[in-house]
Design an enzyme around this catalytic site. Structure first.
Site: not given
Length: 248
Positions: A130, A144-145, A147, A184, A222
């Site tokens: 990984r 996508y970035p 924070d 991912q 999220s």
């Protein structure tokens, strides 16, 4: 002060997005275009050799929409090597027609939120796979970035390690539903770029990006703490497709 999460860090990563000056590209003689494409393919061949030796990896995708036309995603052991590759690309004839659109610098990262055991993690085969991944050759990519929010009561960095670990565990369970459908890769960018993480998703079914990101929006990690940048989605540009893509 809350306990900081410790990270395992692997290969450095560059997402290099370019737009193509098609108007200028069409004005040069066909022989010059063919020479530029051949020179670029020779560079990609060097990347292929590096990947076969497991000293790095790469992915080339064409971007759908107006944010960019092409993405070069490069993984290497050092930041210096990323810079050398970027410079080598910029020195090619093709680069005369590639305009910078966006870039992101980061490093492949695993956090200790879900880690356990006393064994040296860098010696565990799954962890090494990984941290030093060979990028999938799927039909589609999504980058996508993001924070973690730092506002009022929704300040991720004021939560205890136990709270953060529990939230990340629940978040991870959502991701596991897409095992086999989406790959991912998380890259950390604190101190390296404008956001704190970069997320790159690979799949042979672009609809899975929408389903995964939407479902994860309902996780508290999220819903309360996620801040997202722009999304870039693209289709794979294999070596065999390069000549036809640049044909005018």
């Amino acid at each position: 002060m809350s306990e900081a999460a410790q990270t395992l860090d692997g290969w450095y990563c560059l997402h290099d997005f370019r737009t193509i000056d098609w108007s200028a590209w069409k004005t040069i003689p066909n022989e010059e275009r063919e020479a530029a494409i051949s020179e670029f393919l020779a560079l990609v061949d060097q990347w292929e050799t590096t990947e076969s030796e497991k000293q790095g990896s790469h992915a080339v995708y064409t971007i759908v929409g107006q944010k960019a036309d092409i993405l070069f995603m490069i993984l290497r052991p050092t930041l210096d090597e990323l810079h050398e590759i970027e410079t080598a690309l910029n020195k090619t004839k093709l680069a005369d027609y590639l305009l910078p659109a966006y870039s992101y610098v980061s490093v492949v990262e695993l956090s200790n939120y879900l880690a356990s055991g006393s064994e040296d993690p860098y010696q565990i085969p799954e962890v090494r796979r990984r941290l030093y991944p060979i990028l999938p050759k799927t039909n589609y990519i999504c980058f996508y970035p993001m924070d973690k929010r730092r506002q009022g009561n929704d300040n991720w960095y004021m939560l205890s390690m136990e709270q953060r670990r529990e939230l990340m565990r629940a978040h991870g369970m959502t991701g596991r539903k897409y095992a086999g459908k989406v790959t991912q890769i998380i890259t950390g960018s604190v101190g390296l770029d404008d956001f704190e993480w970069g997320v790159t998703l690979f799949s042979d079914d672009a609809l899975q990006f929408k389903k995964l990101v939407y479902e994860m929006r309902f996780d508290e990690v999220s819903a309360r703490f996620g801040e997202f940048g722009s999304f870039f989605v693209g289709t794979r540009l294999s070596v065999e497709k390069v000549p036809s893509f640049f044909h005018v």
